[in-house]
Design a protein around this motif. Sequence first.
Motif, PDB file in Angstrom:
ATOM      1  N   PRO A  30      65.144   2.168  95.885  1.00 44.61           N
ATOM      2  CA  PRO A  30      65.130   1.819  94.460  1.00 44.61           C
ATOM      3  C   PRO A  30      66.165   0.740  94.158  1.00 44.61           C
ATOM      4  O   PRO A  30      67.152   0.591  94.891  1.00 44.61           O
ATOM      5  N   GLY A  31      65.916   0.006  93.088  1.00 36.00           N
ATOM      6  CA  GLY A  31      66.877  -1.005  92.690  1.00 36.00           C
ATOM      7  C   GLY A  31      66.338  -1.929  91.620  1.00 36.00           C
ATOM      8  O   GLY A  31      65.295  -1.689  91.034  1.00 36.00           O
ATOM      9  N   VAL A  32      67.078  -2.992  91.402  1.00 35.22           N
ATOM     10  CA  VAL A  32      66.732  -4.003  90.406  1.00 35.22           C
ATOM     11  C   VAL A  32      66.530  -5.324  91.133  1.00 35.22           C
ATOM     12  O   VAL A  32      67.279  -5.661  92.051  1.00 35.22           O
ATOM     13  N   TYR A  33      65.500  -6.051  90.707  1.00 37.37           N
ATOM     14  CA  TYR A  33      65.259  -7.370  91.279  1.00 37.37           C
ATOM     15  C   TYR A  33      65.264  -8.403  90.170  1.00 37.37           C
ATOM     16  O   TYR A  33      64.933  -8.116  89.021  1.00 37.37           O
ATOM     17  N   LEU A  34      65.693  -9.591  90.513  1.00 39.09           N
ATOM     18  CA  LEU A  34      65.732 -10.727  89.598  1.00 39.09           C
ATOM     19  C   LEU A  34      64.766 -11.773  90.129  1.00 39.09           C
ATOM     20  O   LEU A  34      64.605 -11.908  91.347  1.00 39.09           O
ATOM     21  N   ALA A  35      64.136 -12.515  89.231  1.00 43.47           N
ATOM     22  CA  ALA A  35      63.204 -13.563  89.644  1.00 43.47           C
ATOM     23  C   ALA A  35      63.537 -14.857  88.925  1.00 43.47           C
ATOM     24  O   ALA A  35      63.949 -14.855  87.769  1.00 43.47           O
ATOM     25  N   ARG A  36      63.354 -15.944  89.636  1.00 44.51           N
ATOM     26  CA  ARG A  36      63.460 -17.271  89.035  1.00 44.51           C
ATOM     27  C   ARG A  36      62.365 -18.148  89.627  1.00 44.51           C
ATOM     28  O   ARG A  36      61.876 -17.888  90.734  1.00 44.51           O
ATOM     29  N   GLU A  37      61.966 -19.167  88.884  1.00 43.98           N
ATOM     30  CA  GLU A  37      60.961 -20.103  89.378  1.00 43.98           C
ATOM     31  C   GLU A  37      61.667 -21.189  90.165  1.00 43.98           C
ATOM     32  O   GLU A  37      62.648 -21.757  89.698  1.00 43.98           O
ATOM     33  N   GLY A  38      61.173 -21.484  91.338  1.00 49.93           N
ATOM     34  CA  GLY A  38      61.788 -22.507  92.166  1.00 49.93           C
ATOM     35  C   GLY A  38      63.129 -22.056  92.701  1.00 49.93           C
ATOM     36  O   GLY A  38      63.544 -20.910  92.539  1.00 49.93           O
ATOM     37  N   THR A  39      63.824 -22.984  93.339  1.00 49.50           N
ATOM     38  CA  THR A  39      65.079 -22.627  93.997  1.00 49.50           C
ATOM     39  C   THR A  39      66.302 -22.755  93.100  1.00 49.50           C
ATOM     40  O   THR A  39      67.325 -22.143  93.375  1.00 49.50           O
TER      41      THR A  39
END
Length: 151
Positions: A30-39
Amino acid sequence: MAEFDACVYGGELPRWVHFESARQSAPQLPGVYLAREGTDSDLVHVGMAGERRGQGIRGRLTTYARGKALASGLGEAVLDRALADSQWLRARLREAKTGHARRATQWGVLAFERADLHISWTVTPDRTAANALERQIISALKEYTLWNRLR
């Protein structure tokens, strides 16, 4: 945003991984994920995963990658943006007109490919802790434009 990343990750800057690699290497916890577009873009989404029958974050990302979570969280946000992209949508319509219509899950897969997401994560002890951390991060980022619907 880097200061925030360091705070969330206990003083260490996060490791960002392309979505396809992340779904292979993310922990089955379990955990938290972060997302971003591109690098190099700003954060666009904060999500969480519970135990998921022993699959954790990796299981959540895999569900998205297979196009099976198009009406929740990151899957819905990615598909919404793909559907708002007239060039992407025209390509899907051309496929349908030439007899190569795709199933909804295939559209989901293509939408994730279009998004060029990079993912970072942190593990939590359980679903309850992941949920609390996700809410804490979203609250701390209320000034930012995230894709998350619950704000």
